[in-house]
Scaffold this motif. Structure first.
Motif, PDB file in Angstrom:
ATOM      1  N   VAL A  30       0.870  -1.170   0.000  1.00 16.62           N
ATOM      2  CA  VAL A  30       0.000   0.000   0.000  1.00 16.62           C
ATOM      3  C   VAL A  30       0.909   1.222   0.000  1.00 16.62           C
ATOM      4  O   VAL A  30       1.815   1.328   0.825  1.00 16.62           O
ATOM      5  CB  VAL A  30      -0.913   0.040   1.247  1.00 16.62           C
ATOM      6  CG1 VAL A  30      -1.705   1.339   1.295  1.00 16.62           C
ATOM      7  CG2 VAL A  30      -1.834  -1.162   1.284  1.00 16.62           C
ATOM      8  N   THR A  31       0.661   2.129  -0.944  1.00 15.82           N
ATOM      9  CA  THR A  31       1.413   3.378  -0.982  1.00 15.82           C
ATOM     10  C   THR A  31       0.670   4.418  -0.161  1.00 15.82           C
ATOM     11  O   THR A  31      -0.479   4.741  -0.446  1.00 15.82           O
ATOM     12  CB  THR A  31       1.589   3.881  -2.434  1.00 15.82           C
ATOM     13  OG1 THR A  31       2.262   2.864  -3.187  1.00 15.82           O
ATOM     14  CG2 THR A  31       2.407   5.164  -2.464  1.00 15.82           C
ATOM     15  N   LEU A  32       1.326   4.907   0.869  1.00 16.02           N
ATOM     16  CA  LEU A  32       0.748   5.915   1.744  1.00 16.02           C
ATOM     17  C   LEU A  32       0.887   7.306   1.122  1.00 16.02           C
ATOM     18  O   LEU A  32       1.674   7.497   0.193  1.00 16.02           O
ATOM     19  CB  LEU A  32       1.458   5.888   3.098  1.00 16.02           C
ATOM     20  CG  LEU A  32       1.347   4.583   3.874  1.00 16.02           C
ATOM     21  CD1 LEU A  32       2.162   4.666   5.148  1.00 16.02           C
ATOM     22  CD2 LEU A  32      -0.096   4.252   4.171  1.00 16.02           C
ATOM     23  N   PRO A  33       0.162   8.296   1.649  1.00 17.60           N
ATOM     24  CA  PRO A  33       0.359   9.668   1.171  1.00 17.60           C
ATOM     25  C   PRO A  33       1.813  10.095   1.418  1.00 17.60           C
ATOM     26  O   PRO A  33       2.428   9.690   2.407  1.00 17.60           O
ATOM     27  CB  PRO A  33      -0.587  10.499   2.043  1.00 17.60           C
ATOM     28  CG  PRO A  33      -1.564   9.539   2.603  1.00 17.60           C
ATOM     29  CD  PRO A  33      -0.873   8.216   2.688  1.00 17.60           C
ATOM     30  N   ALA A  34       2.331  10.881   0.513  1.00 17.73           N
ATOM     31  CA  ALA A  34       3.722  11.331   0.632  1.00 17.73           C
ATOM     32  C   ALA A  34       3.919  12.185   1.874  1.00 17.73           C
ATOM     33  O   ALA A  34       3.060  12.970   2.256  1.00 17.73           O
ATOM     34  CB  ALA A  34       4.129  12.108  -0.608  1.00 17.73           C
ATOM     35  N   TYR A  35       5.064  12.013   2.493  1.00 16.24           N
ATOM     36  CA  TYR A  35       5.511  12.828   3.620  1.00 16.24           C
ATOM     37  C   TYR A  35       6.492  13.817   3.003  1.00 16.24           C
ATOM     38  O   TYR A  35       7.609  13.445   2.653  1.00 16.24           O
ATOM     39  CB  TYR A  35       6.191  11.925   4.650  1.00 16.24           C
ATOM     40  CG  TYR A  35       6.430  12.558   5.992  1.00 16.24           C
ATOM     41  CD1 TYR A  35       5.603  12.246   7.066  1.00 16.24           C
ATOM     42  CD2 TYR A  35       7.487  13.429   6.204  1.00 16.24           C
ATOM     43  CE1 TYR A  35       5.824  12.793   8.316  1.00 16.24           C
ATOM     44  CE2 TYR A  35       7.706  13.990   7.449  1.00 16.24           C
ATOM     45  CZ  TYR A  35       6.876  13.661   8.501  1.00 16.24           C
ATOM     46  OH  TYR A  35       7.094  14.202   9.742  1.00 16.24           O
ATOM     47  N   HIS A  36       6.058  15.046   2.831  1.00 22.27           N
ATOM     48  CA  HIS A  36       6.855  15.980   2.043  1.00 22.27           C
ATOM     49  C   HIS A  36       7.958  16.692   2.822  1.00 22.27           C
ATOM     50  O   HIS A  36       9.079  16.772   2.361  1.00 22.27           O
ATOM     51  CB  HIS A  36       5.951  17.024   1.379  1.00 22.27           C
ATOM     52  CG  HIS A  36       5.114  16.448   0.304  1.00 22.27           C
ATOM     53  ND1 HIS A  36       5.631  15.997  -0.880  1.00 22.27           N
ATOM     54  CD2 HIS A  36       3.776  16.215   0.237  1.00 22.27           C
ATOM     55  CE1 HIS A  36       4.669  15.524  -1.641  1.00 22.27           C
ATOM     56  NE2 HIS A  36       3.525  15.644  -0.987  1.00 22.27           N
ATOM     57  N   TYR A  37       7.648  17.251   3.982  1.00 25.76           N
ATOM     58  CA  TYR A  37       8.615  18.103   4.673  1.00 25.76           C
ATOM     59  C   TYR A  37       9.394  17.304   5.691  1.00 25.76           C
ATOM     60  O   TYR A  37       8.943  17.051   6.798  1.00 25.76           O
ATOM     61  CB  TYR A  37       7.911  19.308   5.304  1.00 25.76           C
ATOM     62  CG  TYR A  37       7.416  20.233   4.235  1.00 25.76           C
ATOM     63  CD1 TYR A  37       8.264  21.178   3.675  1.00 25.76           C
ATOM     64  CD2 TYR A  37       6.133  20.105   3.725  1.00 25.76           C
ATOM     65  CE1 TYR A  37       7.839  21.997   2.635  1.00 25.76           C
ATOM     66  CE2 TYR A  37       5.704  20.929   2.690  1.00 25.76           C
ATOM     67  CZ  TYR A  37       6.557  21.865   2.155  1.00 25.76           C
ATOM     68  OH  TYR A  37       6.138  22.666   1.131  1.00 25.76           O
ATOM     69  N   ALA A  38      10.580  16.876   5.278  1.00 23.83           N
ATOM     70  CA  ALA A  38      11.434  16.066   6.139  1.00 23.83           C
ATOM     71  C   ALA A  38      12.886  16.358   5.826  1.00 23.83           C
ATOM     72  O   ALA A  38      13.519  15.651   5.051  1.00 23.83           O
ATOM     73  CB  ALA A  38      11.132  14.584   5.931  1.00 23.83           C
TER      74      ALA A  38
END
Length: 143
Positions: A61-69
């Motif tokens: 399952v591809t989760l929503p992207a975690y952008h700010y890291a």
């Protein structure tokens, strides 16, 4: 499968036993990027994500992207680590962090079972190597 493909809680309950692995795209934005730079970072993560989604549809399952890291910032890295810990506790046996950022290792995000991304800037994904790494993970083989 993408997280958005599940439209009913019952569907997830029926499929969850077969979907033990999640893919977490991490863009690695710092907030200092121009829009084109942000788009490029997202595209880089997508280049590493696509071969995994294609090869393992029906098992991941591809989760929503975690952008700010910005993992060079200890506070942001720790926030990502806590998020990964929660994701694993929620429903998944395996967590694969997918990034276009170079040089991330198992020590960068310890809860991740695998980091899929370039070892060096500019490296292109090798779909066969990615498939072998995931298969080794499932077989319990660690580097």
């Amino acid at each position: 499968m993408k997280f958005s493909e599940f439209n009913k809680e019952e569907e997830w309950a029926d499929l969850a036993p077969y979907l033990d692995t999640c893919l977490l795209p991490v863009t690695g934005l710092t907030g200092e990027e121009t829009p084109p730079e942000a788009a490029d970072k997202a595209a880089e993560a997508g280049k590493w994500l696509q071969p995994l989604e294609l090869a393992f549809r029906g098992r991941t399952v591809t989760l929503p992207a975690y952008h700010y890291a910005d993992v060079s910032d200890e506070g942001e890295r720790e926030r990502l680590v806590r998020y990964c810990e929660r994701v694993k506790r929620s429903a998944y046996r395996y967590l694969i962090v997918v990034t276009g950022e170079a040089g991330w290792t198992a020590q960068t995000i310890p809860p991740a079972d695998l980091i899929a991304g370039p070892a060096e800037a500019g490296e292109e994904p090798d779909p066969e190597a990615l498939k072998r790494a995931v298969a080794a993970l499932w077989k319990g083989i660690r580097d």
